[in-house]
Design a protein around this motif. Structure first.
Motif, PDB file in Angstrom:
ATOM      1  N   HIS A 132      33.224  45.379  44.138  1.00 48.19           N
ATOM      2  CA  HIS A 132      32.980  45.231  42.892  1.00 48.19           C
ATOM      3  C   HIS A 132      31.728  45.986  42.416  1.00 48.19           C
ATOM      4  N   VAL A 133      32.115  47.065  41.649  1.00 46.69           N
ATOM      5  CA  VAL A 133      30.870  47.934  41.253  1.00 46.69           C
ATOM      6  C   VAL A 133      30.541  47.637  39.720  1.00 46.69           C
ATOM      7  N   HIS A 134      29.190  47.712  39.456  1.00 46.35           N
ATOM      8  CA  HIS A 134      29.112  47.235  38.104  1.00 46.35           C
ATOM      9  C   HIS A 134      27.771  48.437  37.692  1.00 46.35           C
ATOM     10  N   TRP A 135      28.060  49.278  36.646  1.00 47.00           N
ATOM     11  CA  TRP A 135      27.246  50.462  36.305  1.00 47.00           C
ATOM     12  C   TRP A 135      26.740  49.964  34.914  1.00 47.00           C
ATOM     13  N   THR A 136      25.435  50.235  34.662  1.00 46.21           N
ATOM     14  CA  THR A 136      24.889  50.316  33.234  1.00 46.21           C
ATOM     15  C   THR A 136      24.273  51.273  33.080  1.00 46.21           C
ATOM     16  N   PHE A 137      24.763  52.205  31.987  1.00 46.10           N
ATOM     17  CA  PHE A 137      24.118  53.635  31.765  1.00 46.10           C
ATOM     18  C   PHE A 137      22.859  53.623  30.807  1.00 46.10           C
ATOM     19  N   ASP A 138      22.322  54.636  31.038  1.00 47.96           N
ATOM     20  CA  ASP A 138      20.908  54.765  30.282  1.00 47.96           C
ATOM     21  C   ASP A 138      21.282  54.602  28.744  1.00 47.96           C
ATOM     22  N   GLU A 139      20.398  54.554  27.876  1.00 53.16           N
ATOM     23  CA  GLU A 139      20.405  54.700  26.360  1.00 53.16           C
ATOM     24  C   GLU A 139      21.102  55.771  25.795  1.00 53.16           C
ATOM     25  N   TYR A 140      20.467  56.907  26.402  1.00 55.71           N
ATOM     26  CA  TYR A 140      20.821  58.454  25.937  1.00 55.71           C
ATOM     27  C   TYR A 140      22.212  58.651  26.131  1.00 55.71           C
ATOM     28  N   PHE A 141      22.850  58.390  27.374  1.00 54.79           N
ATOM     29  CA  PHE A 141      24.137  58.801  27.774  1.00 54.79           C
ATOM     30  C   PHE A 141      25.043  57.850  27.091  1.00 54.79           C
ATOM     31  N   SER A 173      32.715  48.554  28.677  1.00 54.72           N
ATOM     32  CA  SER A 173      32.151  47.676  27.690  1.00 54.72           C
ATOM     33  C   SER A 173      30.871  48.016  27.393  1.00 54.72           C
ATOM     34  N   ILE A 174      30.328  47.419  26.012  1.00 55.22           N
ATOM     35  CA  ILE A 174      28.981  47.814  25.474  1.00 55.22           C
ATOM     36  C   ILE A 174      28.154  46.218  25.314  1.00 55.22           C
ATOM     37  N   LYS A 175      27.057  46.602  25.830  1.00 55.60           N
ATOM     38  CA  LYS A 175      26.024  45.308  25.930  1.00 55.60           C
ATOM     39  C   LYS A 175      24.666  45.738  25.774  1.00 55.60           C
ATOM     40  N   ASN A 176      24.051  45.262  24.785  1.00 55.27           N
ATOM     41  CA  ASN A 176      22.996  45.621  24.112  1.00 55.27           C
ATOM     42  C   ASN A 176      22.730  47.144  24.186  1.00 55.27           C
ATOM     43  N   HIS A 177      23.715  47.687  23.426  1.00 53.56           N
ATOM     44  CA  HIS A 177      23.812  49.123  23.057  1.00 53.56           C
ATOM     45  C   HIS A 177      23.791  50.029  24.403  1.00 53.56           C
ATOM     46  N   LYS A 178      24.170  49.350  25.305  1.00 54.37           N
ATOM     47  CA  LYS A 178      24.424  50.353  26.646  1.00 54.37           C
ATOM     48  C   LYS A 178      25.933  50.314  27.175  1.00 54.37           C
ATOM     49  N   LEU A 179      26.344  51.253  27.690  1.00 52.61           N
ATOM     50  CA  LEU A 179      27.717  51.406  28.044  1.00 52.61           C
ATOM     51  C   LEU A 179      27.728  50.858  29.713  1.00 52.61           C
ATOM     52  N   ILE A 180      28.659  50.056  29.567  1.00 52.02           N
ATOM     53  CA  ILE A 180      28.802  49.388  31.043  1.00 52.02           C
ATOM     54  C   ILE A 180      30.170  49.550  31.686  1.00 52.02           C
ATOM     55  N   TYR A 181      30.397  50.293  32.830  1.00 53.85           N
ATOM     56  CA  TYR A 181      31.536  50.380  33.661  1.00 53.85           C
ATOM     57  C   TYR A 181      31.554  49.224  34.934  1.00 53.85           C
ATOM     58  N   ASP A 182      32.867  48.676  35.056  1.00 50.82           N
ATOM     59  CA  ASP A 182      33.172  47.780  35.936  1.00 50.82           C
ATOM     60  C   ASP A 182      34.244  48.225  36.567  1.00 50.82           C
ATOM     61  N   PHE A 183      34.234  48.216  37.942  1.00 52.57           N
ATOM     62  CA  PHE A 183      35.564  48.737  38.570  1.00 52.57           C
ATOM     63  C   PHE A 183      35.469  48.111  40.071  1.00 52.57           C
ATOM     64  N   ASP A 184      36.677  48.141  40.793  1.00 52.55           N
ATOM     65  CA  ASP A 184      36.745  47.724  42.251  1.00 52.55           C
ATOM     66  C   ASP A 184      37.269  48.962  42.994  1.00 52.55           C
ATOM     67  N   VAL A 185      36.678  48.924  44.434  1.00 51.01           N
ATOM     68  CA  VAL A 185      37.029  49.961  45.133  1.00 51.01           C
ATOM     69  C   VAL A 185      37.575  49.042  46.340  1.00 51.01           C
ATOM     70  N   PRO A 186      39.059  49.059  46.497  1.00 49.14           N
ATOM     71  CA  PRO A 186      39.666  48.495  47.779  1.00 49.14           C
ATOM     72  C   PRO A 186      39.296  49.147  49.156  1.00 49.14           C
ATOM     73  N   LEU A 187      38.448  48.657  50.092  1.00 46.97           N
ATOM     74  CA  LEU A 187      38.049  48.814  51.381  1.00 46.97           C
ATOM     75  C   LEU A 187      38.976  48.106  52.540  1.00 46.97           C
ATOM     76  N   LYS A 188      39.590  48.939  53.291  1.00 45.96           N
ATOM     77  CA  LYS A 188      40.671  48.424  54.196  1.00 45.96           C
ATOM     78  C   LYS A 188      39.700  47.622  55.486  1.00 45.96           C
ATOM     79  N   GLN A 189      38.673  48.488  55.735  1.00 42.19           N
ATOM     80  CA  GLN A 189      37.954  48.237  56.825  1.00 42.19           C
ATOM     81  C   GLN A 189      37.310  46.870  56.766  1.00 42.19           C
TER      82      GLN A 189
END
Length: 180
Positions: free
Chosen positions: A37-46, A105-121
């Motif tokens: 599971h990957v959670h990204w919080t982008f900087d305020e400019y982007f 999503s948006i939290k504290n005026h920042k863009l958030i991405y959440d996604f899953d990468v399924p790894l078989k190994q």
């Protein structure tokens, strides 16, 4: 002649060509079933640019149709960059499968991405490095567990040196997964 000098000075300015252009805080989580599971919080400019373009009703909430638009126009293309993930097992790069469960999503005026990468190994002897080899984006690992629940795999955070495409060598965060 004076204008030519100023134009030349502008184009020779190192800040004009500087990288990175965006910053991403990365949280990684693992499941015993092989899901990263990957959670990204982008900087305020982007974030402000993306929110301005995709939060069409200006309510600071990304409705499902707005998330779908981000997924279609922006996120789907990230597979071409392996979602800014280098995953190595036994010295060989692991092919990154298509991500699932994308949510913006948006939290504290920042863009958030959440996604899953399924790894078989299995997780054992795997190295996961969130980074962008073009150095357009700078990734900072902000959260990662010490172990994977339901397994005897330890997660060890490390700093690694990687060669970028044209920007020299940088230090990047990574994790090494080792079975006890």
């Amino acid at each position: 002649m004076k204008n030519f000098f100023y134009i030349l000075l502008l184009f020779l300015s190192p800040s004009l060509w500087a990288h990175p252009h965006l910053w991403i805080d990365v949280d990684l989580n693992f499941t015993s079933s092989g899901l990263l599971h990957v959670h990204w919080t982008f900087d305020e400019y982007f974030s402000s640019d993306m929110i301005l373009n995709y939060d069409v009703n200006r309510n600071d909430i990304l409705e499902q149709n707005e998330q779908d638009e981000i997924n279609r126009i922006v996120f789907r293309n990230m597979i071409n960059y392996d979602y800014f993930l280098d995953i190595v097992r036994d010295g060989k790069k692991v092919d990154i499968p298509l991500a699932s469960n994308f949510k913006a999503s948006i939290k504290n005026h920042k863009l958030i991405y959440d996604f899953d990468v399924p790894l078989k190994q299995s997780w054992n002897d795997m190295e996961i490095i969130p980074w962008d080899k073009t150095y357009f984006a700078d990734m900072r690992l902000t959260s990662c567990p010490d172990s994977i629940p339901g397994t005897n795999v330890t997660v060890i955070q490390e700093k690694l040196k990687r060669d970028t495409l044209g920007w020299g060598t940088i230090e990047v965060p990574g994790v090494f997964l080792k079975e006890n």
